[in-house]
Design an enzyme around this catalytic site. Structure first.
Site, PDB file in Angstrom:
ATOM      1  N   LYS A   1      13.295-113.733 -69.377  1.00  0.00           N
ATOM      2  CA  LYS A   1      12.945-115.113 -69.030  1.00  0.00           C
ATOM      3  C   LYS A   1      14.197-115.965 -69.184  1.00  0.00           C
ATOM      4  O   LYS A   1      15.078-115.628 -69.968  1.00  0.00           O
ATOM      5  CB  LYS A   1      11.852-115.633 -69.981  1.00  0.00           C
ATOM      6  CG  LYS A   1      11.078-116.808 -69.447  1.00  0.00           C
ATOM      7  CD  LYS A   1       9.980-116.376 -68.485  1.00  0.00           C
ATOM      8  CE  LYS A   1       9.211-117.544 -67.938  1.00  0.00           C
ATOM      9  NZ  LYS A   1       8.025-117.087 -67.196  1.00  0.00           N
TER      10      LYS A   1
HETATM   11  P1  NAD Z   1       4.605-125.802 -61.859  1.00  0.00           P
HETATM   12  O1  NAD Z   1       5.775-126.562 -62.377  1.00  0.00           O
HETATM   13  O2  NAD Z   1       4.547-125.446 -60.409  1.00  0.00           O
HETATM   14  O3  NAD Z   1       3.231-126.546 -62.215  1.00  0.00           O
HETATM   15  C1  NAD Z   1       2.902-126.921 -63.513  1.00  0.00           C
HETATM   16  C2  NAD Z   1       1.722-127.872 -63.434  1.00  0.00           C
HETATM   17  O4  NAD Z   1       1.311-128.199 -64.761  1.00  0.00           O
HETATM   18  C3  NAD Z   1       2.062-129.199 -62.754  1.00  0.00           C
HETATM   19  O5  NAD Z   1       0.928-129.670 -62.070  1.00  0.00           O
HETATM   20  C4  NAD Z   1       2.381-130.113 -63.945  1.00  0.00           C
HETATM   21  O6  NAD Z   1       2.192-131.490 -63.647  1.00  0.00           O
HETATM   22  C5  NAD Z   1       1.341-129.620 -64.928  1.00  0.00           C
HETATM   23  N1  NAD Z   1       1.685-129.932 -66.309  1.00  0.00           N
HETATM   24  C6  NAD Z   1       2.878-129.830 -66.938  1.00  0.00           C
HETATM   25  N2  NAD Z   1       2.767-130.244 -68.201  1.00  0.00           N
HETATM   26  C7  NAD Z   1       1.474-130.612 -68.394  1.00  0.00           C
HETATM   27  C8  NAD Z   1       0.730-131.116 -69.480  1.00  0.00           C
HETATM   28  N3  NAD Z   1       1.309-131.344 -70.661  1.00  0.00           N
HETATM   29  N4  NAD Z   1      -0.589-131.347 -69.305  1.00  0.00           N
HETATM   30  C9  NAD Z   1      -1.170-131.128 -68.108  1.00  0.00           C
HETATM   31  N5  NAD Z   1      -0.534-130.662 -67.031  1.00  0.00           N
HETATM   32  C10 NAD Z   1       0.779-130.400 -67.181  1.00  0.00           C
HETATM   33  O7  NAD Z   1       4.535-124.477 -62.761  1.00  0.00           O
HETATM   34  P2  NAD Z   1       3.767-123.133 -62.425  1.00  0.00           P
HETATM   35  O8  NAD Z   1       4.730-122.197 -61.800  1.00  0.00           O
HETATM   36  O9  NAD Z   1       2.465-123.450 -61.769  1.00  0.00           O
HETATM   37  O10 NAD Z   1       3.514-122.572 -63.888  1.00  0.00           O
HETATM   38  C11 NAD Z   1       2.410-122.953 -64.678  1.00  0.00           C
HETATM   39  C12 NAD Z   1       2.201-121.940 -65.775  1.00  0.00           C
HETATM   40  O11 NAD Z   1       1.963-120.648 -65.195  1.00  0.00           O
HETATM   41  C13 NAD Z   1       3.392-121.730 -66.718  1.00  0.00           C
HETATM   42  O12 NAD Z   1       2.914-121.410 -67.999  1.00  0.00           O
HETATM   43  C14 NAD Z   1       4.099-120.524 -66.125  1.00  0.00           C
HETATM   44  O13 NAD Z   1       4.884-119.838 -67.064  1.00  0.00           O
HETATM   45  C15 NAD Z   1       2.888-119.717 -65.692  1.00  0.00           C
HETATM   46  N6  NAD Z   1       3.165-118.715 -64.657  1.00  0.00           N
HETATM   47  C16 NAD Z   1       3.695-119.070 -63.460  1.00  0.00           C
HETATM   48  C17 NAD Z   1       3.909-118.097 -62.509  1.00  0.00           C
HETATM   49  C18 NAD Z   1       4.436-118.426 -61.134  1.00  0.00           C
HETATM   50  O14 NAD Z   1       4.494-117.515 -60.297  1.00  0.00           O
HETATM   51  N7  NAD Z   1       4.787-119.643 -60.836  1.00  0.00           N
HETATM   52  C19 NAD Z   1       3.611-116.763 -62.783  1.00  0.00           C
HETATM   53  C20 NAD Z   1       3.047-116.435 -64.016  1.00  0.00           C
HETATM   54  C21 NAD Z   1       2.829-117.429 -64.939  1.00  0.00           C
END
Ligand code: NAD
Length: 419
Positions: free
Chosen positions: A107
């Site tokens: 990561k």
């Molecule tokens: P992103 O940046 O695209 O979206 C994150 C979302 O969460 C946004 O809508 C943001 O406004 C919201 N957010 C952030 N802080 C917040 C808070 N304190 N309270 C409420 N909402 C909040 O990120 P993502 O890629 O969707 O990732 C989200 C989660 O999923 C993370 O934990 C990431 O590690 C995990 N994840 C992502 C992927 C991927 O392919 N993108 C894969 C596996 C896991």
């Protein structure tokens, strides 16, 4: 600054110890898995638009590479730290092992709020960060992907920078790229799609079906939350609430997800969406719904608010949204939890497909990708449920045990050098 600084690392460590204890894991293997193999901290100097120079703090952590090259996202977020990055790298090791990928766990990230930077500043920061970590990444070494605050454009800049450093195009250095530069069909939606598949597997496992009265709340409306909402909505589920960092929106009759997505495309955030009531993130987490999908950040359901949760199923879209204590409490209350390393593994599975397609320079159609994704996740879901029954443990422990079982086998076969 130490590995153990963040509650997130301490929690991942505690989950590892707990699963290792239940499965009576080889203590020598367990000991090695408690620490990352390698952690690189870099300074990322960026000339801002006003001419001044600001230095950002960046990391790339490789937790374990027994099964293959490192794999894991790059996060741009103000909370990024060595400890958080190490916890996420550890979860990637277990996720990749659980779904049977020939990949290790890694990561990376930069401590920054990307919303504070212009596009030019963001590009300069991404390129300098890539240069600083170039010595430890590569298609055979460690392959980054998008995470919070990064996207396909970030990956295209990383791919270009790495390629410039080497003198030829090397698309295999990152995944989650736009299609035009070697990305895969289906990658952008894959994590949310995987979450929706897992909810369906869980429903089938419980002898139920998703219907128009199935209510869903989604915390985090980004690269994971949006496609998950789209797929569950397309299946007829009633998405009653979604939220982002600006707060949430709620409609007990069900939101029109197409209209909400369109609003976010135009306005970037949910705040101000006119066709629903405003709610807070805490209120969303406490809604009486069939499925709650925390898909934003880690540590949102903890000992402080776990007693408010009324959902009957929790699909962990984010990494580590529930603490160990919250998992134990909610499991005891009868909540069915789909653990993160299974529930959000769709992204890394299709990243793996992208990497394989890129190495072969032969690209697959979307149906093939989604079918393979479905089948891999189904196999992993069944393994987790079987493990849960065998050890009579909670679903989180079961996912860790199923993963550690494979990893332990590989680590023992490879042995330790020098022995
Ligand atoms: P992103 O940046 O695209 O979206 C994150 C979302 O969460 C946004 O809508 C943001 O406004 C919201 N957010 C952030 N802080 C917040 C808070 N304190 N309270 C409420 N909402 C909040 O990120 P993502 O890629 O969707 O990732 C989200 C989660 O999923 C993370 O934990 C990431 O590690 C995990 N994840 C992502 C992927 C991927 O392919 N993108 C894969 C596996 C896991």
């Amino acid at each position: 600054m130490s590995l153990f600084d963040s509650p997130f690392f301490q929690d991942a460590y505690a989950q590892l110890e707990s699963a290792g204890g239940i499965m009576k894991m080889d203590p020598n293997v367990l000991e090695r898995l408690k620490y990352p193999k390698r952690a690189l901290q870099v300074s990322v100097p960026v000339r801002l638009d006003d001419g001044t120079v600001k230095v950002f703090e960046g990391y790339r952590v490789q937790h374990n590479m027994t099964l293959g090259p490192g794999k894991g996202g790059i996060r741009f977020h103000p909370h990024v730290s060595l400890s958080e990055t190490a916890a996420l790298a550890m979860l990637m090791t277990f996720k990749n092992s659980l779904v049977g990928l020939p990949l290790g766990g890694a990561k990376g990230g930069i401590k920054v709020d990307p919303n504070d930077l212009s596009r030019a500043e963001l590009q300069a920061m991404t390129r300098r960060y890539t240069t600083e970590i170039a010595m430890i990444i590569g298609p055979d070494k460690d392959i980054p992907a998008p995470d919070i605050g990064t996207d396909g454009q970030t990956m295209a800049w990383m791919m270009d920078t790495y390629s410039q450093l080497n003198g030829y195009a090397i698309p295999g250095v990152v995944t989650g790229k736009p299609i035009a530069v070697g990305g895969s069909l289906g990658r952008a939606e894959s994590t949310g799609k995987g979450l929706a598949y897992c909810v369906n597997f869980a429903y089938a496992h419980l002898g139920k079906q998703i219907t128009s009265s199935t209510t869903v709340a989604i915390h985090g409306f980004g690269k994971v939350g949006i496609p998950a909402a789209n797929d569950l909505y397309a299946q007829g589920a009633k998405i009653v609430a979604v939220s982002d960092y600006t707060g949430g929106i709620y409609d007990k009759k069900g939101l029109n997800i197409h209209s909400v997505v369109e609003w976010v495309k135009q306005n970037r955030v949910l705040k101000g969406y006119p066709e629903a009531d405003a709610i807070t993130n805490e209120e969303l987490l406490a809604l009486d719904v069939d499925v709650l999908a925390p898909a934003a950040i880690d540590g949102v359901i903890t000992k402080d608010n776990m007693k408010n949760v009324k959902a009957r199923m929790i699909a962990e879209g984010a990494n580590g949204p529930l603490t160990k204590e919250a998992v134990e409490y909610l499991t005891a209350k009868g909540v069915f939890i789909i653990p993160d390393i299974l529930c959000n593994a769709g992204g890394v599975v299709v990243s793996y497909f992208e990497w394989v397609q890129g190495l072969q320079a032969f690209f697959w159609d979307l149906d093939t990708i989604n079918k393979k994704l479905h089948d891999i996740l189904k196999l992993a879901f069944d393994r987790v449920v079987d493990t849960q029954r065998k050890h009579n443990c909670n679903m989180k422990q079961a996912a860790f045990i199923a993963s550690l079982d494979r990893l332990q086998g590989a680590m023992r076969l490879r042995g330790m050098w020098p022995g």
